[in-house]
Design a protein around this motif. Structure first.
Motif, PDB file in Angstrom:
ATOM      1  N   GLU A  81       0.947  -1.235  -0.002  1.00 38.81           N
ATOM      2  CA  GLU A  81       0.129  -0.055  -0.054  1.00 38.81           C
ATOM      3  C   GLU A  81       0.991   1.162   0.130  1.00 38.81           C
ATOM      4  O   GLU A  81       0.592   2.172  -0.794  1.00 38.81           O
ATOM      5  CB  GLU A  81      -1.073   0.097   1.212  1.00 38.81           C
ATOM      6  CG  GLU A  81      -1.801   1.282   1.407  1.00 38.81           C
ATOM      7  CD  GLU A  81      -2.518   1.408   0.464  1.00 38.81           C
ATOM      8  OE1 GLU A  81      -3.094   2.685   0.056  1.00 38.81           O
ATOM      9  OE2 GLU A  81      -2.956   0.524  -0.477  1.00 38.81           O
ATOM     10  N   LEU A  82       2.038   1.262   0.723  1.00 38.22           N
ATOM     11  CA  LEU A  82       3.043   2.397   0.807  1.00 38.22           C
ATOM     12  C   LEU A  82       3.536   2.518  -0.599  1.00 38.22           C
ATOM     13  O   LEU A  82       3.404   3.749  -1.101  1.00 38.22           O
ATOM     14  CB  LEU A  82       3.930   2.104   1.773  1.00 38.22           C
ATOM     15  CG  LEU A  82       5.001   2.952   1.820  1.00 38.22           C
ATOM     16  CD1 LEU A  82       4.682   4.314   2.526  1.00 38.22           C
ATOM     17  CD2 LEU A  82       6.231   2.702   2.830  1.00 38.22           C
ATOM     18  N   LYS A  83       3.945   1.482  -1.430  1.00 41.39           N
ATOM     19  CA  LYS A  83       4.327   1.584  -2.617  1.00 41.39           C
ATOM     20  C   LYS A  83       3.490   2.299  -3.684  1.00 41.39           C
ATOM     21  O   LYS A  83       3.769   3.133  -4.192  1.00 41.39           O
ATOM     22  CB  LYS A  83       4.989   0.345  -3.101  1.00 41.39           C
ATOM     23  CG  LYS A  83       5.737   0.233  -4.648  1.00 41.39           C
ATOM     24  CD  LYS A  83       6.135  -1.253  -4.681  1.00 41.39           C
ATOM     25  CE  LYS A  83       6.802  -1.103  -6.217  1.00 41.39           C
ATOM     26  NZ  LYS A  83       7.276  -2.298  -6.540  1.00 41.39           N
ATOM     27  N   ALA A  84       2.267   1.635  -3.520  1.00 40.52           N
ATOM     28  CA  ALA A  84       1.310   2.148  -4.503  1.00 40.52           C
ATOM     29  C   ALA A  84       1.015   3.839  -4.133  1.00 40.52           C
ATOM     30  O   ALA A  84       0.671   4.511  -5.102  1.00 40.52           O
ATOM     31  CB  ALA A  84      -0.253   1.488  -4.023  1.00 40.52           C
ATOM     32  N   GLN A  85       1.018   4.310  -2.987  1.00 38.16           N
ATOM     33  CA  GLN A  85       1.005   5.705  -2.633  1.00 38.16           C
ATOM     34  C   GLN A  85       1.864   6.454  -3.234  1.00 38.16           C
ATOM     35  O   GLN A  85       1.678   7.547  -3.709  1.00 38.16           O
ATOM     36  CB  GLN A  85       0.648   5.827  -1.162  1.00 38.16           C
ATOM     37  CG  GLN A  85      -1.048   5.214  -0.655  1.00 38.16           C
ATOM     38  CD  GLN A  85      -1.435   6.007   0.756  1.00 38.16           C
ATOM     39  OE1 GLN A  85      -0.882   6.965   1.064  1.00 38.16           O
ATOM     40  NE2 GLN A  85      -1.950   5.291   1.201  1.00 38.16           N
TER      41      GLN A  85
END
Length: 354
Positions: A81-85
């Motif tokens: 999720e961090l990478k996606a944001q």
């Protein structure tokens, strides 16, 4: 001149004012401009670095980032999720701290560190977040920085763009409430015939003009004060701020009264305001561009209104530091009174002859 009659006219204007679109526009515009300038332009010119952290072991690095000023921290539970944001530019950078990361660093190991950087992030934000992360890891390891950095500033520190926009917003609050509202109210009385109806009673023209002037002074003071509060620029001396606001309101209300007696109808009113708008607005521009020759701004009458407000509210000065500007503003107001009297007598004579 009767104070009782002036107060009756003033109460009537305050009671009927909210029914006027101009009155409502005057109230709503400072809020709209503050929202536009502070949230849109403020965020555009002074972006805050946005860092996301996935911390599986309550790392001391997270605590260090939380204490750092000027960084927007977002905690997430999932590395994907961090990478996606970060990829979506919702975050400028992302840091993944696995469990046991702090202990591994203190033991001299070299644990892997996932640090994502957004491709669309500002270069300044990347540098800030990268240096912040490296400094936090170095502190965790207990080693000294390889170099000592001495920061030397040249010239005065610049003010944020959102503060430099305050004179523009305050100008509009003053102009609408102090110039446009009294002038339009007086012209509306002429067009609707209510001014003629008043003058066949014991009410005098001077009493009508004083009531319109007081209306402008009160509303200009209130709305410019509200504007400063909305922009966080009330300053450390509220009484001093009130003094300069009242002084400014006196001048703009006098200008509004002059325009009101000069204008025969709404068309002429708007023509006068448009024709003089550039001259009135010009001083506010100089606060956006401080490198311009500031003496030019002193040519315009409203400089002597905006400058005291700027110095006392935004810069935190005392009213004693702007006494000269206050005296000049009051002198301009006093100089306009004879002109208003002459034009008002001509206006009354024309109304009688109709």
């Amino acid at each position: 001149m009767s104070l009782a009659r002036i107060l009756k006219i003033l109460r009537k204007d305050f009671a009927l004012g909210p029914r006027s679109p101009i009155f409502l526009y005057m109230i709503l515009l400072p809020f709209a401009l503050t929202g536009l300038f502070q949230f849109a332009f403020g965020s555009l010119f002074t972006p805050q670095p946005r860092l996301g952290i996935v911390d599986a072991g309550s790392s001391a690095i997270t605590a260090a980032v939380e204490e750092a000023d000027g960084i927007s921290l977002t905690m997430l539970d999932d590395a994907e999720e961090l990478k996606a944001q970060v990829e979506a530019n919702d975050l400028d950078a992302g840091l993944v701290l696995p469990a046991g990361f702090d202990d591994a660093v203190r033991d001299g190991e070299r644990p892997p560190l996932q640090f994502y950087i957004g491709g669309e992030s500002y270069a300044s934000n990347r540098i800030i977040l990268t240096v912040t992360a490296l400094d936090a890891i170095r502190d965790l390891e207990g080693s000294a920085a390889p170099v000592d950095v001495e920061v030397v500033s040249f010239g005065e520190a610049g003010l944020p763009i959102n503060l430099r926009l305050v004179p523009i917003i305050v100008f509009y609050a003053l102009a609408l409430a102090g110039i446009f509202l009294p002038g339009s109210s007086l012209v509306e009385e002429k067009e609707q015939g209510t001014l003629n109806a008043l003058l066949v009673t014991p009410v005098k023209v001077s009493e009508v003009l004083v009531s319109k002037w007081v209306l402008g002074v009160v509303l200009a003071t209130v709305m410019s004060g509200v504007t400063l509060v909305l922009n966080g620029a009330l300053g450390p001396r509220p009484l001093d701020v009130l003094t300069v606001l009242v002084t400014g309101a006196i001048l703009v209300a006098t200008l509004g009264l002059l325009i009101g007696v000069l204008a025969k109808d709404s068309t002429m009113l708007f023509a006068l305001i448009k024709g003089t708008g550039v001259l009135m607005f010009a001083p506010a521009i100089f606060y956006l561009f401080p490198d311009w020759p500031q003496w030019i701004a002193k040519i315009f009458p409203l400089y002597w209104v905006i400058e005291p407000i700027w110095q006392v509210s935004v810069m935190g000065g005392a009213v004693t530091e702007v006494w000269f500007e206050i005296v000049v503003a009051l002198a301009i107001s006093a100089a306009l009174l004879p002109l208003i009297v002459v034009v008002a007598r001509r206006m009354q004579a024309q109304m009688v002859s109709q």
